[in-house]
Design a protein around this motif. Structure first.
Motif, PDB file in Angstrom:
ATOM      1  N   PRO A  55      44.086  46.161  36.786  1.00 46.01           N
ATOM      2  CA  PRO A  55      43.510  45.140  37.661  1.00 46.01           C
ATOM      3  C   PRO A  55      42.013  45.382  37.857  1.00 46.01           C
ATOM      4  CG  PRO A  55      45.457  46.115  38.675  1.00 46.01           C
ATOM      5  CD  PRO A  55      45.144  46.942  37.473  1.00 46.01           C
ATOM      6  N   VAL A  56      41.258  44.318  37.976  1.00 51.02           N
ATOM      7  CA  VAL A  56      39.853  44.453  38.320  1.00 51.02           C
ATOM      8  C   VAL A  56      39.652  44.028  39.769  1.00 51.02           C
ATOM      9  CG1 VAL A  56      39.103  44.165  35.939  1.00 51.02           C
ATOM     10  CG2 VAL A  56      39.238  42.153  37.445  1.00 51.02           C
ATOM     11  N   ASN A  57      38.400  44.037  40.198  1.00 51.92           N
ATOM     12  CA  ASN A  57      38.115  43.752  41.602  1.00 51.92           C
ATOM     13  C   ASN A  57      37.450  42.407  41.829  1.00 51.92           C
ATOM     14  OD1 ASN A  57      35.836  45.047  40.172  1.00 51.92           O
ATOM     15  ND2 ASN A  57      34.742  44.527  42.034  1.00 51.92           N
ATOM     16  N   GLU A 115      33.045  48.536  42.902  1.00 46.64           N
ATOM     17  CA  GLU A 115      34.155  48.406  41.963  1.00 46.64           C
ATOM     18  C   GLU A 115      35.271  49.399  42.247  1.00 46.64           C
ATOM     19  OE1 GLU A 115      32.507  48.444  38.018  1.00 46.64           O
ATOM     20  OE2 GLU A 115      31.709  46.409  38.238  1.00 46.64           O
ATOM     21  N   TYR A 135      41.937  36.297  41.699  1.00 52.45           N
ATOM     22  CA  TYR A 135      43.207  37.022  41.798  1.00 52.45           C
ATOM     23  C   TYR A 135      43.169  38.128  40.767  1.00 52.45           C
ATOM     24  CZ  TYR A 135      44.117  32.657  44.070  1.00 52.45           C
ATOM     25  OH  TYR A 135      44.007  31.578  44.887  1.00 52.45           O
ATOM     26  N   ASN A 136      43.716  39.286  41.114  1.00 53.54           N
ATOM     27  CA  ASN A 136      43.595  40.459  40.251  1.00 53.54           C
ATOM     28  C   ASN A 136      44.927  41.150  40.046  1.00 53.54           C
ATOM     29  OD1 ASN A 136      40.594  40.542  39.827  1.00 53.54           O
ATOM     30  ND2 ASN A 136      40.651  40.521  42.063  1.00 53.54           N
ATOM     31  N   PRO A 137      45.803  40.512  39.277  1.00 51.00           N
ATOM     32  CA  PRO A 137      47.081  41.155  38.976  1.00 51.00           C
ATOM     33  C   PRO A 137      46.911  42.220  37.891  1.00 51.00           C
ATOM     34  CG  PRO A 137      46.949  39.061  37.848  1.00 51.00           C
ATOM     35  CD  PRO A 137      45.683  39.184  38.665  1.00 51.00           C
ATOM     36  N   ALA A 138      47.945  43.012  37.691  1.00 47.42           N
ATOM     37  CA  ALA A 138      47.909  44.065  36.670  1.00 47.42           C
ATOM     38  C   ALA A 138      48.339  43.497  35.322  1.00 47.42           C
ATOM     39  CB  ALA A 138      48.852  45.199  37.072  1.00 47.42           C
ATOM     40  N   MET A 169      38.033  48.967  43.498  1.00 45.58           N
ATOM     41  CA  MET A 169      39.349  48.405  43.209  1.00 45.58           C
ATOM     42  C   MET A 169      39.509  48.058  41.726  1.00 45.58           C
ATOM     43  SD  MET A 169      40.806  48.478  46.166  1.00 45.58           S
ATOM     44  CE  MET A 169      42.158  47.296  46.315  1.00 45.58           C
TER      45      MET A 169
END
Ligand SMILES: [Zn+2]
Ligand SMILES: [Zn+2]
Ligand SMILES: [Zn+2]
Lengths: 639, 639, 639
Positions: free
Chosen positions: A320-322, A363, A326-329, A365
Motif C-alpha cells: 500500500p502507498v500513502n 510517506e 484509497y490505498n489497498p494492498a 504509510m
C-alpha cells in the motif's frame, strides 16, 4: 540482456549500524542495485558550503562492497531550507498566484537561474567526488520531474524567461501577434515585455498563448536537466538517468530523454488506478488490488521509446502507498507479476521502493520490503521469488513490434489548452487506443514525431496528434503499411490555428474535417454494423472512400493510399472493429484476449500475464490468478 | 414589421481583398444587416492617440454599398494592452481578491473612472466620424455586459464607489446601521469609509450588505452604458442598442435598456442547455442538439420587455460553439427553427454569429456560416432558407399577451445573497413558471416592477418577487384580473429585512407567511388532489380561503380579491393545476402542448415550433421534427 | 437535580418597551434562564473606552426581576469595527493565505495578543460591574469557539506564536528535526524561526508538522478562554461556561472545559443532519425533520464528560434555521422530544435559541419561539409543554454507564493530517461505535485519555485513538473488564511517527499491525460469520487468539487479557456482532432497539425516545411518533 532487481534505500534515515545488515539482506533477497542519495542534500550540505560527505562515502562503501551497484541521485529535488534564504524568489507559483512553500519537496521553479547554479554547483562537487568511483554504477538526476504539478510555474522568473523564450521563437512581436491571432479580441502586444503568463485572465486566454507557455515550461525542464548532464558527463562514464512518473505529460520526455542514457519510471499500479485513470466503478473495483492491466505496460512501452530501448522501473510499488485516495494492498503475487511484466517489456532493472518503510514524515504509510520495525513485508518474499524467476529466465531480447503508436507530449498540452469537450483529453484517447491493441494480443511500440524515422511497422496509429507538420506524412507512409489518424489529428498548426489548408491536410488522403462535435457521456454516435463514437466526433468530407459510416450516413472512417482517418473517439466495440479491419488489411495476426489477461512477445518468449483474481484458460494454457506464464518460443509455435 | 436577417463580421480578421466577396455573399444569402467593430480597438488605436480609421472607413463603405446596413460596435469590451499601462488599476478583482488579468476580454472594472473616460473619448471620436454616416444604421455599445461574471468587482475603485453610493443612499451611517440591522453581531459602522466589500468575511456577510453591493454593481453597469449613450446621442440618429446574454441577471437590464432604443441578445440554445440550465439528464439528452424548448422564448419575451417592444437576436448560434462543457452540432433545421421562433416572438432582426469561423484565438472552434477555409457550413443554407421564409411571411405584428410574468433582477440578487436552500434560485423559479404557461400553449409577456403601469392582463404571476413596495399591490390589482404571488414573494424589504407588518403584506389578501422551509431534492410536499411543492415551502396563515392544501392540511394556495398566494415551488403537475385553476377563473383558453412542441400567437399568425426529433400531430396539424408550422389566422380559427 | 428551561435573548435588538412584556411571557412559558449580551460589544462600547452599560443594567434588571436567571455573555466573539483600526493585524488568515475580513462574526485570530488584551479589558470591566449582581447567575465566555472554521489561523501572529510554542515544546531545533523525521526530504531546520506554517506547501507537509500546528492551535483556544476565566474568577462566584458546537473537534474541549464549571452546547439536530453527518440519502430523508437519532445524544454524553457531569444545551433549535444546505421545519413534537432527551442525558438547562426571530441580518431566517412580528412560532407551545413535563418529572439523577468510549480530540487532528483513505475520519469511526452501542439499548459515557482514572466500566472502546502513551494501557485495564481498541488505535507517537516498538504496542495483547489498507466505498472485507469491514483495515499478526477472521483467514478481531483489537472499520452488522460478543463476555444486558427508537437510563427512569414518524411498540410500550415515553424505574423492572 539479463534483467536484474534493485531497491531504493535511504542510509541517512537509519543508524549507521544497520547499513551492513541491510546490504547483506538486500543481496540475500536477490537484489543487485541500490539507489541512494536523491533527497539527502540537507545531510550533504547542512549549511551553505559546509559539505559532509563522510557518511555518504561510507554508505557507498558498505553497499558497494556487499555486492550492490549504486545508483547515486543528485539531491536537487529537495533543496535545504537555507537555500530559500539565499534565493527567496526560487519558489514556484501556482496558477492562482500562490507561492508554493517549503515543507515538502520539489519546491523550486525551473526558471530560477540562481537555483540552477546551486544545482550545478552541488552536482559538480558530487561528480568530482564519485564520478570515477567504481561502486557508483549509475546517476539519477533529480527526482520525478513534474510530480505534484511542478512543471508549470507562474513566478516572476518564469515570466521573464517566457518573454525571452518568445522573443527567441518569434523574433518580432508583430510575428507573434500574427501567429496567435491576437487581433481577435484586441489582444495585440507592442513588445514582448507586455506579455503576461496566461493565468487569471477574465475568461480563457488565447490557446496559442497557453500552448506557447506550455512549450516554454517543458523546455525549462529540458534545460534544467541538461544543466546537470553537462556537468556530470565529463566527470563519469556511468550512465545518467531520470525517474519519470506515470501519466505526467507536462514536459516532453523525449527531449529530456535525449540527453540521458536510460529512461526509468516509478510504477505504482494501485495508486495510479485510484488517482489518475478514467475508468468506470466496476473496472476500478475489479482491479483494485492489482492495478489496471494496461497502465503499466503502456508506460513500459512508452519509456522504452523515451530511453531509446534502455529503460528501468526505478520505483516499483511493493505494498500500500500513502498518497492515493484509497490505498489497498496488492494481492499476493502482484508484486512479482508487475516485476515480470516489466521484464517482458524490456526493463533492465526493476527496483523496489523502498527497502524499509520509514516510520516518520510524509510517506510513513508507504510500504516497503520491510516494515518500519524490520519485519518482512509481503513484498520481500515476492522480490526473492522474482529473482529466482529471472535466474531461470536467462537472457531476454526485445524485438520491434508490428504496431506502433505515435506519441506526442505537445498534443496533450494543446488539448488541455482547448479541450472543446470536458470528456476529451489526449492521454485518454491514446490509452483507449493502446487498450484496443492489447485486447487484440498485440505487442506495441511507441514512436515520437521527431527523431530518426522509424520504419518497418505494419500499422501506426496517431490519434489526437495535434499538428501534422514537417515531413510527418512522409514519415508515416514510409514507416508502415497503414497509418490510422484521427480523431482530432492534424487539427491545428504549431501556433494553435486551424490550418486554412484543411484538417488533417494529408496529400495522400482526400478527407477534410469541416466541423467538430463534443458529446456528453450519456450520448454515443452509433456506427453502422456495430460500435459507436463517444466524447468526440469529427465531421468529414472528401472523396476518399467511406470505410465505416455513422447511422446518419456521415463518414466514421475514411481511407485510401495506406492512410485512414477515424472520425470519432471509439468505444471498445468500435475500436475492436477498426483493429480487426486494419489487421486484415496489413496481414497482422490477432489474439483475442479476455479481460485482464495480457500477452507480450519477446525474441525468446511469450508472456501471459493474468491481472484477474481467477485462473484463466487461454490457448491451452492455464494462467493462475495474479500470475504470469512464460512460454519459450523454442517450445511453442504460438501463443 | 418585416423581420430581417443579419450577421456578425470582423473585417480586421481577414485580408481586405475578401471583404467585397464576403459582402456580396451575405447579400446573396438574404442578409440585410452586418455588425462590425466591437472588438477592434487595437486596430483603431494601436497606440494611444494614434488613430487608424482608414480600414474601418473602407470596411463600412464596402459592406454598406453592397446593400448591408451596418451596426457599429463601440470597442470598449476589449481595451488594448497599452490601456493597462495608462490605468494599471483598471482591472476587476474577483471575490477571492485576485486581479482578473489581461489576455482575453472584458478586462475592466465598471467602477474605474479613468477607464470610463477612455471609453467616452474613443466613442466620441467614433461618433463624430460615423454618427451621420448613412451606412451606419445602428450602434452597439460595448458587448455582453456581465459575461464571464464581470458585473461584480471587488477592486479598490469599486470599494470607493460603493462607499460613495452608500453615503448617497443612506445619508448617515446610523441610518445604514439601522436599515441593515448591524447591531446583530456588533457590525455597526462609525463612518462610510469603514464599510468594506462583502467578500472574504469569516462566515456569510449581512445579506443587506450583499444586496446593497449588488444594487451598486448593477448601477455601475447602468452608468457605464449611459456614459457612452450620452456621448453618442447628440452625434447620431441611429438607434443605440446592446447585446445582452442568456441567464445573466447580475445587472438590471430594464435600467440599462431604458437608456437604449433596442434590446438585443445573444442566443446560444445548445450552449445554454449545456452550461446554465437546471434540468435532469433525460431532458438534456432529449434536447442536446436543439436546446431547451423554452429557454430561447423566455429570453425573447424578456428582452422584448427590456426593449419596450423593440428587440433583436444579435448573435444567433449557427453550429457548435467552443465554450460549453459539451459542444454538439445543431440538428438540421434548428438554425432556421430558432430564427423563425425569434421572429414569432417579435425579433426585428436575427443576426448570426459569425460570418466565417475564425481559424485563430479563443473562438476558433466556434462555427460560423462559413468554415475557416470558406466552405459553406450547414447554417448557411438554413439562413438562406429562413430569408425565403421571411419573404413569404410578410409583415408580422406583436400583440399584448393575456398573461404576464413580473420579472425583477434585484430578486435574483436577493435570493443569491440568502438562498436559504441550495436548490432555490430566482431564475429557476421564474423559468418553471414560464414553462408551465407554455405547456398550456399561452403567449407570455414580461413586465417590470417599475416603469409605466401595464394593464389589460387576465393573469399576472410574480413568483419570488423579493420586495412588494411602493404601489406594487395597486399595480397588480389594476393590471390584471388575477395576480398570483409566491412562493417567497414580498418576503423582504428593500434593505433585506423581514417586513414586520407581515409577508407578503397585501392589503387585499388576508394571508401571512409565518415560517419558511427549504427541502432537499428527494423530498416533496404533496398537495391534496395531485402535484407537490419542492425546494421551498412557505407556511401560511390568515383568513383568505384555502384554494389548495398540502396533505398535512396546511395551505398550499390561498386567495381572494383577485390575489392568490402560492405556498411552495410547484412541480410540473402542481403548476399545471394552478394554471388551469387560474385560467378557469379568468376565462383564459388553454392549449395543452406536448413535450417539445410550443405555440406562439402574433396578430396575424399561430406559430407551432417542434423542438423534438419526431414529427408531432397536434390539433390537426403535422409539424415535422425540428420544424416550424406557421398558420395564418385569416385561414384558421384556432390553433 | 431538577432540569430547567431557558432562552437566548437580545435586548439590544428590540425597543426597550418590549423587554418587560417579553420577560413576563418567558416566565409564563415556563422558562427560568435567559442568556444575553454575547454579541453586544458595539452597544456596550460604541467607540473605544466609551462605555454604555445603562441599557444592559436595565435589561438585567427587567429580566431578573421578572424571575429569570441571567446568563451574561462576554462579547468577545464580535469585536466592533473600531477594534480593527486599533489592531489591523488581528484578523485570522485562512489556509489559502486570505485575510478573513470583518462583516460577520468570530473575526479574530486566537494568537493575537493585542486582541486578547482587549478581551480581558472588557471582561474585567463587565466582571467588576456585574460579577456580584445576584441576577447574573452564570457567565458565558465568548461564543462557539471554532465555529466557521476559526480555530486554525495562518496569520503572522499565529506563525510567531507557533515558533515560540515549538521552541517551548522541543527545546532545540535538532530535537524537533529528529522528532518529525525532517531528514526525510531534507526538511531539516537550523532554527525555530525557519519553520513556517504548514499550508501552501508543494505537496502535503509533514504530518508531524501539521499535528504540532493543530496542537498549538488548540492550545491557543485554551489560552484565550483561560485569559477571560482568570479575570472573572476573582470577580464572581457564578459558574463560568462556554457554548460548544456540534462536531467541531478543532480544539481540545476537555482542556477548555477544565477551566470552566459547566459545559454547554448548541444543538441543531436538523441543521447538523443536513450539513455535517455522513449518512446515506435514505437515512437523511427518513430523519429530515427530526435529526439523526444519535447525533444529539452523542454530544450530550460527550459534553457531560467535558463538563465533568455538569452540562446544558445552551441553544436548542426551535424551528428551521438559515445556515444548512436545506432548512426544513421540525415535525410537531420534536422540539419537546429534543428537550426531554437532553434532560434524560443529564442537561441541567435546555435553552432555546432564540426568543424572537430577528427580522434583520444574517440569521433573519432562523426561527425563534416567536415570529419576527411576535406571533407564537410552533416551538413556543412545545416549550410550555416541556416545562409541564419537567414539573411532573421531578428530580432526575445520572448514573455511571456500563460502557464508555474513550474520546480524544487530538486523534481527529492526526487523522485529518494523514487520513490515508478519503473515507476515513475520526468522528465517523467514533460515531459508528456510538450508534452500535445505542442500537443495543445501552447508555454510554465518554471518558478522556487524561485526567483522573475512571473505573468501574464493564466495557471501554477506544477506536481510532491515535496515540497510546503514558499509562493508558494501565488506565484501560484498570478502568474496565474489557477494552476494545482499533482500528487505527495506538498507530502513532505524539510526534506522528509509527512506533518502532509496534502498533498498538500493548504489553497485555500479543497483536501487531503490520500493514494498513484503506478502501473505496464500494468495497468491503467480509468477516466469517457475517458483517464486514469497510474504509479501513489493519492487517494483524501476533499470538493473541483470533476472535473473528476475515474470509481470507486474516484476523478481524484478536483478543486476550481483557484487551481486544479490532482490525477494521465495522459496518453495522459487524459492529452488532462485536457488541454482542463483548456483552456476553462482560455480562452486559442488551436491548435491541429498532431504527429510530432510542433508550436512556437514569437513576430513576427509563426514557424511550421515538425519532420516527410512526408509533413504535417496544417491550410492551407504545411510543408515539416524535414522542418520548418516560418510565419510572420504581414501577418497571426493565425497559
Ligand atoms: Zn503454447
Ligand atoms: Zn388550424
Ligand atoms: Zn415496562
Amino acid at each position: 540482456m539479463n534483467p536484474e532487481l534493485g531497491v531504493c534505500y535511504y542510509p541517512e534515515h537509519w543508524s549507521e549500524e544497520m547499513w551492513a545488515t541491510d546490504a547483506a539482506r538486500m543481496v540475500e533477497t536477490g537484489l543487485s542495485w541500490v539507489r541512494i542519495g536523491e533527497f539527502a542534500w540537507s545531510r550533504i550540505e547542512p549549511t551553505p558550503d559546509d559539505l559532509h560527505f563522510d557518511w555518504l562515502d561510507r554508505a557507498i562503501e558498505v553497499l558497494g562492497t556487499a555486492g550492490l551497484k549504486v545508483v547515486l541521485g543528485t539531491p536537487t529535488a529537495t533543496p535545504p531550507r537555507w537555500m530559500l534564504e539565499k534565493h527567496p524568489d526560487m519558489l514556484a507559483v501556482d496558477a492562482q498566484g500562490q507561492l508554493r512553500k517549503f515543507g515538502s519537496r520539489r519546491h523550486y521553479c525551473f526558471s530560477h537561474q540562481g537555483y540552477i547554479a546551486e544545482c550545478t554547483r552541488i552536482v559538480r562537487i558530487m561528480g568530482e567526488r564519485y564520478g570515477r568511483n567504481p561502486l557508483v554504477a549509475a546517476w539519477q538526476i533529480d527526482n520525478e520531474y513534474g510530480c505534484h504539478d511542478t512543471t508549470v510555474s507562474y513566478s516572476q522568473p518564469a515570466l521573464r524567461g517566457f518573454q525571452r523564450w518568445l522573443a527567441n521563437q518569434y523574433g518580432s512581436v508583430d510575428a507573434l501577434n500574427e501567429a496567435w491571432g491576437n487581433v481577435f479580441w484586441s489582444m495585440e502586444y507592442a513588445s514582448f515585455d507586455q506579455i503576461d503568463l496566461p493565468n487569471l485572465t477574465v475568461t480563457e486566454p488565447n490557446p496559442a498563448h497557453v500552448l506557447a507557455f506550455r512549450r516554454f515550461s517543458s523546455d525549462q525542464v529540458v534545460a534544467f536537466n541538461k544543466a546537470q548532464v553537462d556537468v556530470l558527463r565529463p566527470l563519469t562514464n556511468a550512465p545518467l538517468l531520470h525517474n519519470y512518473m506515470g501519466r505526467i505529460l507536462d514536459f516532453d520526455h523525449f527531449k529530456v530523454g535525449a540527453d540521458l542514457d536510460i529512461a526509468t519510471w516509478d510504477s505504482y499500479p494501485i495508486g495510479f488506478l485510484s488517482d489518475r485513470l478514467e475508468a468506470d466503478e466496476a473496472h476500478k473495483k475489479a482491479f483494485l488490488q492489482q492495478g489496471d492491466p494496461d497502465m503499466q505496460a503502456f508506460h513500459h512501452d512508452l519509456y522504452r521509446a523515451v530511453g531509446r530501448g534502455r529503460w528501468w522501473v526505478m520505483e516499483q510499488q511493493p505494498g500500500p502507498v500513502n498518497w492515493a485516495p484509497y490505498n489497498p494492498a496488492p494481492l499476493p503475487g502482484m508484486v512479482r507479476l508487475w516485476s515480470l511484466e516489466a521484464v517482458a517489456h524490456g526493463a533492465e532493472v526493476v527496483s523496489y521502493f523502498r527497502w524499509r518503510q520509514a516510520p516518520f514524515a510524509q510517506e510513513q504509510m508507504h510500504a516497503g520490503l520491510l516494515t518500519p520495525n524490520n519485519k518482512p513485508a509481503p513484498a520481500l518474499a515476492e522480490a526473492r521469488q522474482t529473482a529466482d524467476d529471472l535466474a531461470k529466465l536467462g537472457a531476454l531480447t526485445q524485438t520491434q513490434a508490428d504496431v506502433a503508436i505515435l506519441f506526442d507530449y505537445a498534443s496533450d498540452w494543446a488539448w488541455a489548452a482547448q479541450p472543446q469537450g470536458v470528456e476529451f483529453n489526449y492521454f485518454r484517447l491514446v490509452f483507449s487506443t493502446y487498450r484496443a491493441l492489447r485486447r487484440a494480443g498485440l505487442s506495441v511500440d511507441f514512436i515520437s514525431a521527431t527523431g530518426a524515422l522509424q520504419s518497418g511497422y505494419k500499422l501506426i496509429l496517431a490519434p489526437g496528434l495535434a499538428t501534422l507538420d514537417g515531413d510527418l506524412e512522409h514519415r508515416l507512409t514510409e514507416g508502415c503499411d497503414l497509418a490510422i489518424l484521427g480523431p482530432r489529428t492534424g487539427a491545428i498548426t504549431r501556433d494553435f490555428q486551424i490550418p486554412i489548408s484543411g484538417r488533417p491536410g494529408l496529400s495522400g488522403l482526400d478527407c477534410e474535417v469541416d466541423l467538430v462535435e463534443s458529446l456528453p457521456p450519456n450520448v454515443q454516435r452509433k456506427v453502422e454494423g456495430g460500435g459507436a463514437a463517444q466524447h468526440w466526433v469529427d465531421r468529414l468530407s472528401g472523396d476518399a472512400p467511406d470505410l465505416l459510416t455513422f447511422c446518419d450516413r456521415t463518414p466514421a472512417l475514411k481511407g485510401e493510399n495506406g492512410l485512414w482517418y477515424l472520425a470519432g473517439f471509439p468505444d471498445e466495440a468500435l475500436w475492436d472493429r477498426i483493429v480487426a479491419m486494419a489487421a486484415q488489411k496489413v496481414d497482422l495476426p490477432l489474439h483475442s484476449m479476455p479481460d485482464g489477461l495480457r500477452r507480450r512477445e519477446t525474441e525468446q518468449h511469450f508472456f501471459l500475464v493474468n491481472y484477474t483474481t481467477a485462473p484463466v484458460l487461454w490457448d491451452g494454457h492455464k494462467i493462475a490468478a495474479c500470475d504470469v506464464t512464460i512460454l519459450r518460443k523454442d517450445r511453442h509455435d504460438q501463443s
